[in-house]
Structure formats: C-alpha cells, structure tokens
Design a protein around this motif. Structure first.
Motif, PDB file in Angstrom:
ATOM      1  N   GLU A 696      34.908  42.593  35.040  1.00 47.14           N
ATOM      2  CA  GLU A 696      34.067  43.781  35.634  1.00 47.14           C
ATOM      3  C   GLU A 696      34.838  44.570  36.852  1.00 47.14           C
ATOM      4  OE1 GLU A 696      30.067  43.798  38.532  1.00 47.14           O
ATOM      5  OE2 GLU A 696      30.238  42.160  37.434  1.00 47.14           O
ATOM      6  N   LEU A 697      34.832  45.609  36.702  1.00 45.35           N
ATOM      7  CA  LEU A 697      35.307  46.533  37.871  1.00 45.35           C
ATOM      8  C   LEU A 697      34.348  46.987  38.748  1.00 45.35           C
ATOM      9  CD1 LEU A 697      37.966  48.487  35.547  1.00 45.35           C
ATOM     10  CD2 LEU A 697      38.115  46.196  36.370  1.00 45.35           C
ATOM     11  N   ARG A 738      42.572  42.443  43.840  1.00 43.41           N
ATOM     12  CA  ARG A 738      41.689  41.565  44.517  1.00 43.41           C
ATOM     13  C   ARG A 738      40.729  40.977  43.769  1.00 43.41           C
ATOM     14  NH1 ARG A 738      40.923  40.575  49.642  1.00 43.41           N
ATOM     15  NH2 ARG A 738      38.534  40.592  49.480  1.00 43.41           N
ATOM     16  N   VAL A 739      40.545  39.906  43.643  1.00 38.82           N
ATOM     17  CA  VAL A 739      39.560  38.922  42.969  1.00 38.82           C
ATOM     18  C   VAL A 739      38.106  38.681  43.623  1.00 38.82           C
ATOM     19  CG1 VAL A 739      38.827  37.105  41.310  1.00 38.82           C
ATOM     20  CG2 VAL A 739      41.239  38.062  41.369  1.00 38.82           C
ATOM     21  N   LEU A 740      36.965  39.282  43.168  1.00 41.92           N
ATOM     22  CA  LEU A 740      35.692  39.125  43.817  1.00 41.92           C
ATOM     23  C   LEU A 740      34.993  37.951  42.968  1.00 41.92           C
ATOM     24  CD1 LEU A 740      34.859  42.690  44.546  1.00 41.92           C
ATOM     25  CD2 LEU A 740      35.974  41.324  46.053  1.00 41.92           C
ATOM     26  N   ALA A 754      48.332  27.476  48.276  1.00 42.75           N
ATOM     27  CA  ALA A 754      47.046  27.883  48.727  1.00 42.75           C
ATOM     28  C   ALA A 754      46.446  29.075  48.340  1.00 42.75           C
ATOM     29  CB  ALA A 754      47.286  27.881  50.325  1.00 42.75           C
ATOM     30  N   GLU A 755      47.501  30.327  48.140  1.00 44.24           N
ATOM     31  CA  GLU A 755      46.869  31.573  47.567  1.00 44.24           C
ATOM     32  C   GLU A 755      46.062  31.231  46.272  1.00 44.24           C
ATOM     33  OE1 GLU A 755      50.074  34.306  49.914  1.00 44.24           O
ATOM     34  OE2 GLU A 755      50.425  33.481  48.110  1.00 44.24           O
ATOM     35  N   ARG A 756      46.596  30.576  45.379  1.00 45.39           N
ATOM     36  CA  ARG A 756      45.929  30.147  44.174  1.00 45.39           C
ATOM     37  C   ARG A 756      44.571  29.594  44.394  1.00 45.39           C
ATOM     38  NH1 ARG A 756      50.252  28.910  39.510  1.00 45.39           N
ATOM     39  NH2 ARG A 756      51.619  30.638  39.644  1.00 45.39           N
ATOM     40  N   ASP A 757      44.663  28.696  45.172  1.00 42.81           N
ATOM     41  CA  ASP A 757      43.312  27.788  45.236  1.00 42.81           C
ATOM     42  C   ASP A 757      42.378  28.865  45.895  1.00 42.81           C
ATOM     43  OD1 ASP A 757      44.485  25.676  44.498  1.00 42.81           O
ATOM     44  OD2 ASP A 757      44.864  24.661  46.415  1.00 42.81           O
ATOM     45  N   ALA A 758      42.763  29.904  46.808  1.00 50.28           N
ATOM     46  CA  ALA A 758      41.879  30.836  47.341  1.00 50.28           C
ATOM     47  C   ALA A 758      41.166  31.515  46.188  1.00 50.28           C
ATOM     48  CB  ALA A 758      42.273  31.655  48.537  1.00 50.28           C
ATOM     49  N   ASN A 759      41.907  31.971  45.200  1.00 49.36           N
ATOM     50  CA  ASN A 759      41.254  32.655  44.112  1.00 49.36           C
ATOM     51  C   ASN A 759      40.738  34.011  44.583  1.00 49.36           C
ATOM     52  OD1 ASN A 759      40.799  31.925  41.326  1.00 49.36           O
ATOM     53  ND2 ASN A 759      38.588  32.710  41.758  1.00 49.36           N
ATOM     54  N   THR A 760      41.537  34.579  45.248  1.00 51.15           N
ATOM     55  CA  THR A 760      41.092  36.118  45.886  1.00 51.15           C
ATOM     56  C   THR A 760      41.951  37.042  45.274  1.00 51.15           C
ATOM     57  OG1 THR A 760      42.312  35.629  47.962  1.00 51.15           O
ATOM     58  CG2 THR A 760      39.938  35.136  47.915  1.00 51.15           C
ATOM     59  N   ARG A 761      43.037  36.782  44.517  1.00 50.46           N
ATOM     60  CA  ARG A 761      44.270  37.797  44.180  1.00 50.46           C
ATOM     61  C   ARG A 761      44.702  37.193  42.658  1.00 50.46           C
ATOM     62  NH1 ARG A 761      48.191  36.495  49.019  1.00 50.46           N
ATOM     63  NH2 ARG A 761      49.603  37.951  47.855  1.00 50.46           N
ATOM     64  N   MET A 762      45.219  38.004  42.119  1.00 55.68           N
ATOM     65  CA  MET A 762      45.852  37.930  40.523  1.00 55.68           C
ATOM     66  C   MET A 762      46.697  38.529  40.140  1.00 55.68           C
ATOM     67  SD  MET A 762      42.912  38.524  37.742  1.00 55.68           S
ATOM     68  CE  MET A 762      44.131  37.960  36.367  1.00 55.68           C
ATOM     69  N   MET A 763      47.759  38.597  39.378  1.00 56.18           N
ATOM     70  CA  MET A 763      48.554  39.464  38.720  1.00 56.18           C
ATOM     71  C   MET A 763      48.110  39.748  37.454  1.00 56.18           C
ATOM     72  SD  MET A 763      50.579  39.619  41.200  1.00 56.18           S
ATOM     73  CE  MET A 763      50.354  38.509  42.864  1.00 56.18           C
ATOM     74  N   LYS A 772      34.465  33.212  31.005  1.00 59.22           N
ATOM     75  CA  LYS A 772      34.305  34.116  30.279  1.00 59.22           C
ATOM     76  C   LYS A 772      34.317  35.532  31.101  1.00 59.22           C
ATOM     77  CE  LYS A 772      33.529  32.291  26.458  1.00 59.22           C
ATOM     78  NZ  LYS A 772      34.620  32.631  25.430  1.00 59.22           N
ATOM     79  N   ARG A 773      34.457  35.545  32.317  1.00 62.52           N
ATOM     80  CA  ARG A 773      34.506  36.730  33.181  1.00 62.52           C
ATOM     81  C   ARG A 773      35.020  36.686  34.479  1.00 62.52           C
ATOM     82  NH1 ARG A 773      30.094  40.666  32.657  1.00 62.52           N
ATOM     83  NH2 ARG A 773      29.770  42.068  34.483  1.00 62.52           N
ATOM     84  N   LEU A 774      35.835  37.772  35.037  1.00 60.30           N
ATOM     85  CA  LEU A 774      36.141  37.990  36.149  1.00 60.30           C
ATOM     86  C   LEU A 774      35.725  39.255  36.872  1.00 60.30           C
ATOM     87  CD1 LEU A 774      40.235  37.323  35.319  1.00 60.30           C
ATOM     88  CD2 LEU A 774      38.590  35.750  36.684  1.00 60.30           C
ATOM     89  N   VAL A 775      35.583  39.417  38.068  1.00 61.77           N
ATOM     90  CA  VAL A 775      35.136  40.534  38.881  1.00 61.77           C
ATOM     91  C   VAL A 775      36.233  40.883  39.665  1.00 61.77           C
ATOM     92  CG1 VAL A 775      33.312  41.614  40.527  1.00 61.77           C
ATOM     93  CG2 VAL A 775      32.765  39.744  38.792  1.00 61.77           C
ATOM     94  N   LEU A 776      36.912  42.199  39.675  1.00 61.90           N
ATOM     95  CA  LEU A 776      37.835  42.519  40.288  1.00 61.90           C
ATOM     96  C   LEU A 776      37.493  43.829  41.374  1.00 61.90           C
ATOM     97  CD1 LEU A 776      40.491  42.853  37.548  1.00 61.90           C
ATOM     98  CD2 LEU A 776      39.854  40.790  39.001  1.00 61.90           C
ATOM     99  N   GLU A 777      38.201  43.983  42.353  1.00 63.70           N
ATOM    100  CA  GLU A 777      37.837  45.234  43.378  1.00 63.70           C
ATOM    101  C   GLU A 777      38.906  46.314  42.948  1.00 63.70           C
ATOM    102  OE1 GLU A 777      37.382  44.880  47.992  1.00 63.70           O
ATOM    103  OE2 GLU A 777      39.400  45.423  47.627  1.00 63.70           O
ATOM    104  N   LEU A 778      38.336  46.848  41.753  1.00 67.56           N
ATOM    105  CA  LEU A 778      38.795  48.154  41.212  1.00 67.56           C
ATOM    106  C   LEU A 778      37.769  49.292  40.892  1.00 67.56           C
ATOM    107  CD1 LEU A 778      41.646  46.605  39.111  1.00 67.56           C
ATOM    108  CD2 LEU A 778      42.277  47.991  40.955  1.00 67.56           C
TER     109      LEU A 778
END
Length: 778
Positions: A696-697, A738-740, A754-763, A772-778
């Motif tokens: 979801e964008l 950014r991952v929401l 720590a950045e992976r554990d925070a789960n707020t960013r992804m490549m 089944k779902r990710l929400v991204l700040e796009l």
C-alpha cells in the motif's frame, strides 16, 4: 497596509482592517506579504528568487492582493501534497482572476461546461478514475512513443540546422510537444496554429490576469477550444479501438461507466491537450535556456549523453515549468506553525520548494550531477502527482540529445526573455539561439545522425551521475594491490566526501561497474584515491584495472556515496579491517584522530607483504594500530574486544570475518556494529521459494501486487512511482523507502541490526514482506 486594505482583494483578508485595528497595529501582514504580486515581472522571471525573503523569514504568509495564503518551503508543500483530504485540489483549475459578466456570457454561448478532471477532483471520485486511466502512462507503454518523438525532433531540427539562428520555441519546442500530445491523446494532427492559440488562451483564462478588454477575446478562444474538443471526442467515439489515451478512456467507460463519464471525457480532452503539451514545451525551453547559461554543463552533456536524464531532473528542479499549484483548506489546520482557517485558499510555490536549502544543499547552484535532483516537486507529489511526468521526461531527454549531438556549439543569442503573466505555468515566449553552421559536426561525420542515447523512462538511475576523471598516478601499494590517484580533467575540485564513502568505477567498455572505497584524505579536494586488490576470481573489474589501466587514462565514476558513515559524536570507536577492507576504515580512523575520539585500529591480513597502507597507518596512529598477520600466527580475538554503550565498532573485510563479528555482536549493545560489505548477499529471486504480497502506497492512494518473481522496486516502476536506484543488489542504499506498516524481510547489507529491528526502512530492490502486506510512505 492602507493601499492593500482599499483593494477588493483586501476584503478577503482574514485579519482586522478597521480604523481601530490599524491604530492598534493589529494586522500582522508584513510589508513583503502586502507587496507580493505573482503577476509582476520579478515573479515571472524568477519565482524562487522573488519569494526568497519568505522562504527564509516568513515561509507561510497571507497575500492581501491575491486573497491566498502563500506557502514556500519544501517540507510544508510536500506535506500539503501528501494530505489531499485536508488540502483539496478542487481550486487547482479555478480562475485566479474572476471574469466579468460579459466574458461569462461568451463562455455560456459556447456551452462551456468544464468539469472536474484528474487535476482538481476530490476523493472518493479521483482515485478510482486515476487507477482506471493510468496504464497508458506507465513506462512499458510509454516506450512505444519513443520512435515517434525521435522522428519529430530530428525533422524539426533538420528544418533550421543550416540557418545559424533559430527561435527554438517557435521552431521546435512548441510544435513537437503539441504533436506528441495529439498523438498520445489520439487527436488528429490538424489546425495546429489554432490549437496553439487555444492552449495559451486556456492558460491565461485559468491562471492569468487578463484585462477586462482582453477577457472577452480570451473567452471566445476558450469557447472555440471547448467546442473543438467536443467534436474531436465525437469522432473518437466512432472509432474507439484506435490508439490514444482518449480512446482508451472511451473503452474504459464501457467497463466503468460510473467512473469514466461523458462530462469527464469532454473536460479531459481539453485539459489533456494543455497538460500534455504546454508544460512540456515550457519545461524544455527553460531547460535549454538554463543549460546554455551554464556552458560547462552544456559541454559535459555534449561529451557524455548519459548525464542527460539527471540533467533533466536538475533543470526541472532549478527552473521548472510549474511555478505554483493551488489548494483549498477543508478544515482548520496548521502549516509551518501558522494557523490556517477552513476555507482558505493556498498558493503553494513549488518552484520555491525546489530551492529550499533545508532539502537541497547549495540549492541555487545548478548541478547536473545533483544526487537528489529528482526530489523536485515540479510534478507534484502523492495521489495527484502528474501522470504525464514520464512522457515529459522522455521528450526533454530526446530534445537535449538531439541538440547536444548535432549543435554542440549552440549559444544563446542576446535577448530579453518574456513570459505570459500567470501564477503557475512559466516558460519563455521565445528562445533565440545562434551557432556557426560551418561547424556542424554532421557535415563531416554523417554517422552521428544514427547515434542514439538510451532514454530513461522514469526517475533517473544513479548510474547516470557519472563524472570524468583522469588517472594521475598508479602505484604498487602491496602484493596484488595498486593505489590510484584520480583527478578532474580540468583540474577543478572534486566533490567533498566523508570517511566510509565509495565511488563506482566504470571498468572498460562493457558497462562493468565496480565499487571502491575512498582511502585518501577527505580534506584533499583535488583528488580521489582508491586501492584495488587483484581478485583471484575477478569478474572483470580488478583484472582490468591491474592489466589495462595506465596513468593518463580517462575514467568515468559515480559518487561519492556513503552508507557507512562514522558517528562523529561517539566517544569511543573500534575500527576492524581485514585485507583490502582497510580502505574505508583507514579514512575513518584518520577522522577519529582529528576529532579526538578514543579509538583503536585492528588490521588483519594474510601476510605483511599483502597488507596495504601499513607504513602510513603506523606513522599516523602509533600504538593505536594493532596488526594481526596470519603467516606470523597472529589473529584478532573478537571475544576480547571491549564494547560498551559508548562504543561503536566499524568493520570491513572478507565475509568470514564479518560473519564472525556478527556472531560476536550478539553480546554487544544494540547497534554497536556497523559493517561495510564487499558484495551483496541478495541473489536472484526464486519464485518457488517466494510469496506474493501487497504494497500500500500511503501518499499515492494505491495498492500494488508484488508477484513472487518481482521486486518491490519493479512493482513501483510499473505503477509509475518514482524511486531512485543504482546497484539493485541491496548494497548501495539508493532505493531506500520509509515503512509505515507490515514486517519487512530485510535482505540488504546496508541497514544495521537495530535499523532492521525498528522496521521503519527498507531497500525496495531486494527486501520483501514477511507477511501479506506492507505500507510504504510513497
């Protein structure tokens, strides 16, 4: 404030203007705000400079002359674009200067009934319509238009190539985008001169300030335009299977009659011609003018067409064709700390946002290699971002390719630049250029007419940001290691870099690119230094550098870029290097020494003869340097390292060493270990072991399906969403978003634990969803 208060617009001012208020100095409108006039020559010539005072001192202000709140900073404007419910686009096409009854009667006589379009409609109508009509704008569909754009550009340049002087607006940049727009929409090529007049009239009618005596003339032109659009649409309905976006819309109407209505199609026929044509024509004229005003940048494009895609982005940022957009506040809200009441009209000056120093370093500098140029807001952002952005990018790239290849000696003629006065769309009415036809390279080299630079449909890749360098020196540094000193061909300063940065070197002519960490002194802006180990199983990069490269050779490199930064606020640092991994670590240790950080440098190698930089490191770091030579029986005991809350550990070296450190770091404080990898761990997707999921964008209002054999980055590109990329191996960090919401299956080698554990960013090039779902700040 007395003059402003006496004007009709001042009656809309939300602040008190009575005698008592004036006596008490109650009106907070500043002198700058009171004087703001977007129809003045200062605004028309250079909107970002005209509102510089506001961007720096009063970023949100009320304009009594205009009756609008004016917003000038990047973050505020992007937040407005992001929230299209609070900030309605419904006034985007509203006449900024109301027309009189005589002009209105003229429009009514033509049956003028312009309705909502994708530009100015609210939810819930907008997004379903956008989804239904988006497919022709995706990169895979737009590429089919490239041959037609190339053919037109060449034909029009052929007409004046031997003249030595031309008005590029009249002779190229107006008619070609108009023809492309007609082809894209599916409109027959006829009455071009009339369409040009209609398009200008529509702009003046909506965004300009026509005088009372001009309003009737403009209204007649707009009325003719409306009737013409209706007639063309009627002919299209007779042949709905033909090519073109409007025919596509007619076919979609049969499937979604409640979404794609008759009134909508008529309005979009008219608005689409303006949107697809005029903004591209203006953007192209602005870009060529800007590049010719910066001869060095023009020469660099002539020498390296691969720079053109990013140059287009920088031109759109620095001098785009959209000066401002408009929005309506649907409720009481704060913008930049200023209270804005419901019902307020907003003029959001996107051209000012594109010059905001808070987002673009040295924002007034024109830099065709700027790494975040594509953050420009000329196309808007979010759910209402321009659908035709990639068609415009394609046309601009092809114009620049054609002109830099065939007229590299082009120069601006002496002239005064004029603009059609309006708040939003801007481009020079004329662009006179000159050249010496005797120097046209095609007179002696006809083969260059067949040359083609690849067009990037979409946001430019970081691969486009190459710069030429000369190999000044090549020195043997250690067994199997050479050290290269690289300088700019013209002796100019190279970009500054921070310890941990790397550059990408193009190795040979086969398109091979390899990353090498910078190991010199960051204070030396005259040169970059890298050390390269000949790999026994080289994929071609290190072998080419060792065997083929010689002093004086010319290379292309990209960068510097850095995702392995030293935390300069840390109190203690441990630097751990293995083999050629000493290159980034050496620069970090140097910086720690300069800052007075308590540090140790641990360096492991197979033999002393194979260890680079040892003498220089010993001289610089003394007892803080600890060497571990395998041939001499010395090995680093990671379990003996003392790592507490105030310590950061920076490591680069072979995978086996980094794996051992990762295992040991489980006993250390979170986020203590930062590593730089030689290679990415992400491999080719195996659909048999992957699952599909949704993305979801949030800002764009879209939900995308990511197939088991598809990356998130691929899915975003197919949906016309801009995300920069480079290595596409999870190594460089270019495609970070950014991952929401949702859990990320991280597969990059950029983020820390720590950045992976925070789960707020992804490549997006490699990482996926666990569920089944990710929400991204796009």
């Amino acid at each position: 404030m007395s003059e402003a208060a006496s004007s009709p617009a001042a009656a809309r001012c939300p602040f008190p203007h009575g005698a008592a208020a004036a006596a008490a100095s109650a009106c907070p409108v500043s002198a700058g705000a009171a004087a703001f006039d977007p129809f003045s020559d200062g605004y028309q010539q250079d909107p970002p400079d005209y509102v510089r005072w506001a961007r720096e001192q009063e970023p949100v202000f009320y304009s009594p002359q205009l009756g609008y709140w004016v917003v000038t900073r990047y973050d505020d404007i992007k937040a407005i674009f992001r929230d299209n419910l609070t900030f309605s686009p419904s006034i985007a096409l509203e006449k900024i200067t109301p027309t009189g009854p005589e002009a209105n009667a003229v429009l009514a006589s033509y049956g003028y009934a312009m309705n909502r379009t994708l530009v100015n409609e609210d939810e819930p109508a907008h997004m379903p319509r956008r989804r239904v009509l988006m497919e022709p704008f995706t990169p895979e569909h737009l590429k089919h238009h490239e041959p037609m754009v190339r053919r037109l550009a060449r034909e029009y340049v052929d007409r004046f190539i031997d003249d030595g002087r031309a008005d590029l607006v009249d002779q190229l940049l107006w008619e070609v985008p108009l023809t492309v727009a007609l082809h894209f929409l599916g409109v027959p090529e006829e009455d071009m001169a009339m369409l040009r007049r209609y398009s200008i009239a529509h702009t003046v009618n909506t965004w300009g300030r026509p005088k009372p005596e001009e309003q009737v003339e403009v209204a007649h032109a707009v009325g003719h335009f409306w009737q013409f659009a209706g007639k063309v649409l009627d002919r299209m309905r007779e042949h709905p299977d033909g090519p073109g976006w409007m025919q596509y819309g007619i076919r979609q109407q049969k499937l979604h009659p409640d979404v794609v209505t008759d009134s909508y199609l008529h309005s979009m026929m008219m608005a689409g011609i303006v949107a697809a044509h005029e903004t591209t024509a203006n953007a192209s004229a602005n870009a060529i003018k800007l590049l010719l005003q910066h001869p060095r940048a023009w020469r660099e494009l002539c020498d390296d067409p691969g720079l053109i895609p990013n140059a287009v982005e920088e031109c759109l940022r620095h001098n785009g064709s959209i000066a401002a957009w408009r929005r309506l506040a649907t409720k009481d809200v704060q913008i930049g700390g200023i209270d804005i009441p419901a019902g307020s009209k907003l003029l959001i000056v996107t051209s000012s946002a594109n010059h905001d120093e808070r987002h673009f370093a040295d924002a007034d500098l024109f830099d065709i290699r700027r790494d975040n140029a594509s953050d420009q807001l000329t196309f808007g952002y979010g759910a209402h971002q321009c659908m035709g952005k990639n068609l415009a990018r394609m046309e601009m790239q092809i114009f620049l390719e054609e002109l830099t290849r065939r007229l590299p000696h082009l120069r601006l003629a002496a002239q005064d630049f004029t603009y059609v006065p309006n708040t939003s769309f801007r481009g020079p009415e004329h662009l006179w250029v000159e050249w010496d036809p005797a120097r046209n390279p095609e007179r002696t080299n006809r083969a260059l007419l067949d040359a083609r630079a690849p067009v990037r449909i979409g946001e430019p890749s970081a691969h486009a940001l190459s710069r030429p360098v000369l190999v000044e020196r090549i020195d043997a540094e250690a067994e199997g290691i050479v050290r290269l000193r690289l300088v700019a061909p013209d002796g100019a300063a190279l970009p500054r870099w921070a310890p941990g940065a790397h550059v990408d070197i193009e190795c040979g002519d086969g398109g091979l690119s390899r990353q090498y960490s910078l190991c010199g002194d960051p204070a030396d802006t005259r040169a970059f230094e890298i050390a390269v180990l000949r790999e026994p199983h080289s994929r071609g990069g290190s072998a080419w550098i060792h065997d083929a490269l010689r002093p004086g050779a010319r290379l292309k490199l990209r960068g510097p870029r850095n995702h392995f930064r030293l935390d300069e606020t840390c109190r203690r640092a441990l630097f751990i290097a293995g083999g050629i991994g000493i290159t980034p670590v050496s620069a970090m240790a140097r910086r720690a020494r300069e800052l007075g950080i308590d540090y140790e440098l641990h360096y492991s190698g197979r033999s002393r003869a194979s260890m680079a930089l040892v003498d220089a490191l010993r001289a610089l770091h003394g007892e803080r340097l600890h060497l571990y030579v395998s041939d001499e029986g010395a090995r680093n005991d990671f379990a003996a390292l003392r790592v507490d809350e105030r310590t950061r550990v920076y490591a680069c070296g072979p995978a086996r060493m980094l794996d051992a450190l990762q295992a040991q770091s489980g006993a250390w404080p979170d986020d203590a270990l930062r590593v730089e990898h030689f290679a990415a761990s992400a491999g080719t997707l195996d659909p048999a072991h992957e699952h599909a999921f949704e993305v979801e964008l949030k800002d764009s209002g879209l939900v995308l399906n990511v197939a088991a054999d598809q990356t998130v980055l691929d899915a975003l590109r197919r949906a016309n969403i801009d995300v920069q990329s480079d290595c596409e191996e999870g190594l460089c960090g270019s495609c970070e978003v950014r991952v929401l919401g949702g859990d990320v299956d991280h597969r990059d080698v950029v983020l820390t634990r720590a950045e992976r554990d925070a789960n707020t960013r992804m490549m997006t090039c490699c990482s996926r969803a666990k569920g089944k779902r990710l929400v991204l700040e796009l």
